[in-house]
Enzyme design. Structure first.
Site, short mmCIF file in Angstrom:
data_model
loop_
_atom_site.label_atom_id
_atom_site.label_comp_id
_atom_site.label_asym_id
_atom_site.label_seq_id
_atom_site.Cartn_x
_atom_site.Cartn_y
_atom_site.Cartn_z
CE LYS A 13 34.21 44.00 76.04
NZ LYS A 13 33.69 45.18 75.34
N1 PMP Z 1 33.11 51.13 76.78
C1 PMP Z 1 32.58 50.20 75.96
C2 PMP Z 1 31.11 50.21 75.71
C3 PMP Z 1 33.39 49.24 75.37
O1 PMP Z 1 32.86 48.31 74.56
C4 PMP Z 1 34.77 49.26 75.62
C5 PMP Z 1 35.67 48.24 74.98
N2 PMP Z 1 35.71 47.06 75.74
C6 PMP Z 1 35.29 50.24 76.48
C7 PMP Z 1 34.42 51.16 77.03
C8 PMP Z 1 36.75 50.31 76.79
O2 PMP Z 1 37.14 49.22 77.57
P1 PMP Z 1 38.59 48.59 77.49
O3 PMP Z 1 39.54 49.74 77.53
O4 PMP Z 1 38.69 47.74 78.67
O5 PMP Z 1 38.69 47.87 76.20
#
Ligand code: PMP
Length: 299
Positions: free
Chosen positions: A158
């Site tokens: 991320k």
């Molecule tokens: N894809 C992207 C590009 C994101 O920014 C997020 C949010 N963090 C997610 C998927 C979903 O991830 P999570 O459920 O861990 O928040």
């Protein structure tokens, strides 16, 4: 309602080990992270005073930094404690928590060698990402930009650099009147939206793309576990772009988006139904449980 700029607010931000006044949390303009995108972050939500799946987020933050080649000088225990501390310091029981780690201003060139790892954590109130549309279903456009191959970028991290693609796509989608954009990957397979993972109900089963070039979301995994607990068939597989027309229901899953129904992707129309409703209610209940109950429910 006009949005108060983020640098014109009061509160506390955890900054490299201690709480500093919100307005003072400013990195130097010549920080490596700003120029060369050596930065990773998390998005977390707190409900009833507990940050949902905090340790999973913290571990992903540490892993994301590792994928960019740097180590955080705090372990998961310390980062969890800091996250809780900043939530409490801002008087929040429900809200959004944003840790960000970046390389500092000791050096400024493509090479990150010699730049220090920094960590800041902020928390603020942030109600539903898509507002009232979460139940009715949002309208999603089709992105022009694609998710890159894992050979092109650290797609499991991320990291801020990957958000250029999402940000460009979201801007265009909003300019066209949509709430978000569906992104395909480098092969033309369905990936995700700009900030959430996606699920399709096809012939009564829940289908979701295998996370081969995008974030394997923590919400995604919670939703898959919930679905299985409700005896739904969950199929993780490569999904072709022309299959999106086969779905009866479509839903998004992400920390900010929570579970959000989709009523439109480009020319395709969907009606949020029983499966979306069950998962939305199930997720809304799960996030309000205690960490021990959440762990038991997802085991
Ligand atoms: N894809 C992207 C590009 C994101 O920014 C997020 C949010 N963090 C997610 C998927 C979903 O991830 P999570 O459920 O861990 O928040």
């Amino acid at each position: 309602m006009a949005l108060v700029p983020f640098d014109d607010r009061d509160g506390w931000i955890w900054w490299n080990g201690s709480l500093v006044p919100w307005r003072d949390a400013r990195p130097h303009v010549l920080s490596h992270g700003l120029h060369y995108a050596s930065a990773v972050f998390e998005g977390e939500r707190a409900y009833n005073g507990h940050i949902f799946r905090l340790r999973d987020h913290t571990e992903r933050l540490i892993a994301s930094a590792g994928m960019l080649g740097f180590a955080l000088p705090w372990d998961a225990e310390a980062i969890d404690a800091a996250s809780r501390q900043v939530l409490a310091a801002n008087g929040l029981t429900d809200g959004y928590v944003r840790p960000i780690a970046w390389l500092g201003s000791e050096v400024l060139g493509v090479s990150p060698h010699g730049a220090s790892a920094n960590l800041a954590i902020a928390a603020w109130a942030w109600p539903s990402y898509y507002g009232a549309d979460r139940m009715q279903g949002i309208r999603v456009g089709e992105a022009v930009w694609k998710r890159p191959s894992p050979e092109t970028a650290p797609t499991a991290a991320k990291c801020t650099s990957l958000y250029t693609i999402g940000s460009l796509s979201k801007r265009k989608a909003e300019d066209e009147g949509y709430s978000d954009a569906l992104m395909l990957d480098w092969r033309g397979l369905v990936a995700e939206t700009t900030g959430a993972n996606i699920f399709f109900v096809i012939d009564g089963a829940l289908h979701t793309p295998t996370p081969e070039g995008f974030l394997d979301g923590i919400t995604r995994r919670s939703v898959m576990a919930l679905a299985r607990r409700h005896q739904m068939t969950v199929i993780e597989r490569q999904i072709q772009a022309d299959e999106i027309g086969l779905a009866s229901e479509v839903l998004l899953a992400g920390t900010a988006a929570e579970v959000t129904a989709v009523r439109e992707i480009g020319p395709h129309r969907y009606t949020p139904g029983r499966i979306t409703d069950t998962l939305m209610r199930g997720y809304d209940a799960l996030v309000r449980e205690t960490p021990a109950e959440v762990a038991r429910a997802l085991a």
